[in-house]
Design a protein around this motif. Sequence first.
Motif, PDB file in Angstrom:
ATOM      1  N   LEU A  21       7.668   6.438  -0.139  1.00 18.20           N
ATOM      2  CA  LEU A  21       7.420   6.380   1.306  1.00 18.20           C
ATOM      3  C   LEU A  21       5.946   6.233   1.697  1.00 18.20           C
ATOM      4  CD1 LEU A  21      10.011   9.015   2.568  1.00 18.20           C
ATOM      5  CD2 LEU A  21      10.151   6.537   2.817  1.00 18.20           C
ATOM      6  N   LYS A  22       5.042   6.185   0.718  1.00 17.31           N
ATOM      7  CA  LYS A  22       3.610   5.979   0.987  1.00 17.31           C
ATOM      8  C   LYS A  22       3.114   6.840   2.157  1.00 17.31           C
ATOM      9  CE  LYS A  22       3.326   1.185  -0.666  1.00 17.31           C
ATOM     10  NZ  LYS A  22       4.735   0.915  -1.009  1.00 17.31           N
ATOM     11  N   PRO A  23       3.138   8.154   2.046  1.00 22.88           N
ATOM     12  CA  PRO A  23       2.825   9.000   3.192  1.00 22.88           C
ATOM     13  C   PRO A  23       1.424   8.837   3.755  1.00 22.88           C
ATOM     14  CG  PRO A  23       2.954  10.284   1.155  1.00 22.88           C
ATOM     15  CD  PRO A  23       3.495   8.925   0.841  1.00 22.88           C
ATOM     16  N   ASP A  24       0.475   8.336   2.965  1.00 24.76           N
ATOM     17  CA  ASP A  24      -0.880   8.112   3.490  1.00 24.76           C
ATOM     18  C   ASP A  24      -1.075   6.720   4.063  1.00 24.76           C
ATOM     19  OD1 ASP A  24      -1.904  10.616   3.167  1.00 24.76           O
ATOM     20  OD2 ASP A  24      -3.003  10.190   1.328  1.00 24.76           O
ATOM     21  N   ARG A  25      -0.084   5.840   3.881  1.00 18.70           N
ATOM     22  CA  ARG A  25      -0.275   4.448   4.309  1.00 18.70           C
ATOM     23  C   ARG A  25       0.872   3.918   5.160  1.00 18.70           C
ATOM     24  NH1 ARG A  25      -0.997   1.053  -0.843  1.00 18.70           N
ATOM     25  NH2 ARG A  25       0.201   2.716  -1.866  1.00 18.70           N
ATOM     26  N   SER A  26       1.798   4.762   5.523  1.00 19.24           N
ATOM     27  CA  SER A  26       2.932   4.330   6.332  1.00 19.24           C
ATOM     28  C   SER A  26       3.149   5.342   7.457  1.00 19.24           C
ATOM     29  CB  SER A  26       4.199   4.236   5.466  1.00 19.24           C
ATOM     30  OG  SER A  26       4.786   5.521   5.295  1.00 19.24           O
ATOM     31  N   PRO A  27       3.984   4.999   8.449  1.00 16.59           N
ATOM     32  CA  PRO A  27       4.286   5.945   9.527  1.00 16.59           C
ATOM     33  C   PRO A  27       5.391   6.931   9.169  1.00 16.59           C
ATOM     34  CG  PRO A  27       5.357   3.865   9.988  1.00 16.59           C
ATOM     35  CD  PRO A  27       4.556   3.655   8.717  1.00 16.59           C
ATOM     36  N   ALA A  28       5.691   7.089   7.873  1.00 16.56           N
ATOM     37  CA  ALA A  28       6.836   7.907   7.477  1.00 16.56           C
ATOM     38  C   ALA A  28       6.743   9.339   7.987  1.00 16.56           C
ATOM     39  CB  ALA A  28       6.980   7.892   5.949  1.00 16.56           C
ATOM     40  N   VAL A  29       5.587   9.963   7.842  1.00 12.25           N
ATOM     41  CA  VAL A  29       5.454  11.363   8.248  1.00 12.25           C
ATOM     42  C   VAL A  29       5.585  11.501   9.755  1.00 12.25           C
ATOM     43  CG1 VAL A  29       3.867  13.320   8.377  1.00 12.25           C
ATOM     44  CG2 VAL A  29       4.162  12.075   6.217  1.00 12.25           C
ATOM     45  N   ASP A  30       4.884  10.670  10.508  1.00 14.16           N
ATOM     46  CA  ASP A  30       4.954  10.760  11.974  1.00 14.16           C
ATOM     47  C   ASP A  30       6.376  10.538  12.474  1.00 14.16           C
ATOM     48  OD1 ASP A  30       2.265  11.275  12.156  1.00 14.16           O
ATOM     49  OD2 ASP A  30       1.714   9.217  12.669  1.00 14.16           O
ATOM     50  N   ARG A  31       7.060   9.585  11.892  1.00 12.25           N
ATOM     51  CA  ARG A  31       8.412   9.288  12.352  1.00 12.25           C
ATOM     52  C   ARG A  31       9.397  10.363  11.902  1.00 12.25           C
ATOM     53  NH1 ARG A  31      10.366   3.421  11.430  1.00 12.25           N
ATOM     54  NH2 ARG A  31      12.005   4.273  12.775  1.00 12.25           N
ATOM     55  N   ALA A  32       9.168  10.924  10.740  1.00  7.72           N
ATOM     56  CA  ALA A  32      10.013  12.037  10.298  1.00  7.72           C
ATOM     57  C   ALA A  32       9.844  13.240  11.219  1.00  7.72           C
ATOM     58  CB  ALA A  32       9.682  12.410   8.865  1.00  7.72           C
ATOM     59  N   VAL A  33       8.616  13.560  11.575  1.00  9.06           N
ATOM     60  CA  VAL A  33       8.354  14.690  12.456  1.00  9.06           C
ATOM     61  C   VAL A  33       9.019  14.475  13.812  1.00  9.06           C
ATOM     62  CG1 VAL A  33       6.545  15.890  13.742  1.00  9.06           C
ATOM     63  CG2 VAL A  33       6.251  15.421  11.298  1.00  9.06           C
ATOM     64  N   GLU A  34       8.886  13.275  14.358  1.00  8.97           N
ATOM     65  CA  GLU A  34       9.526  12.982  15.648  1.00  8.97           C
ATOM     66  C   GLU A  34      11.026  13.198  15.573  1.00  8.97           C
ATOM     67  OE1 GLU A  34      11.802  10.830  18.563  1.00  8.97           O
ATOM     68  OE2 GLU A  34      11.662  10.242  16.447  1.00  8.97           O
ATOM     69  N   ALA A  35      11.646  12.745  14.489  1.00 13.31           N
ATOM     70  CA  ALA A  35      13.093  12.884  14.347  1.00 13.31           C
ATOM     71  C   ALA A  35      13.502  14.343  14.160  1.00 13.31           C
ATOM     72  CB  ALA A  35      13.591  12.040  13.180  1.00 13.31           C
TER      73      ALA A  35
END
Length: 224
Positions: free
Chosen positions: A195-209
């Motif tokens: 998920l490339k947590p430092d280079r993708s929006p994965a963390v932000d989008r996971a938190v929103e969800a």
Amino acid sequence: MTAAAHTPFRGEGVDGVLQRPDGPVVAGLVLTHGAGSNRDALLLRRLADALIDHGVAVARIDLPYRQRRPKGPPSPSTAAGDRDGIVAACALLRQVVGDVPLLVGGQSYGGRQASMVVAEHPDVADGLLLTSYPLHPPGKPERARTEHLPDITCPAVVVHGASDPFATTDEITAALDLVAGPVRLVEIEKTGHDLKPDRSPAVDRAVEAVLTHLLGRRPPAGPD
């Protein structure tokens, strides 16, 4: 960002670290790692750092197989023990955070075990967060790990990399249709299993969800 205390999180069969916001706790989350990793995996740390800013206390735990040895994959013969460790961690975190929603989840193998826990014991947690669910071994879609999915009744968030060899988006979508509870699939373009947590929006989008789908809270405000 909200200041957070990092303290040991230990009990019978439990070894981890607890990140707790310096303010009201709105939920707790037990979060665990993939097969070749541990509680300090980058994705887990980034998720915890982001969620505590919204009042979620996060316990990042080492599964029992990782407690026994610092490296190497888990064994299928001890997977039930790993699930017991997740159950114990959830019970311990409930004691810490009190009467707030309790979530559980993890990356890949850890998430799969967490999903089996809530299928077997619906009262263990109030919501499920899966990142990179390993639907099948790479190149072997006939070996889909779906038997327990119809028994999951709690709300779930599944964060999936569009290039993940463990499942295509179509495959994971079809599998999640089997889940009894409400599910939100979050697809991250141009990412694979990590998920490339430092280079993708994965963390932000996971938190929103997590905030909106699992906790029923307002989504984080975007940048001005």
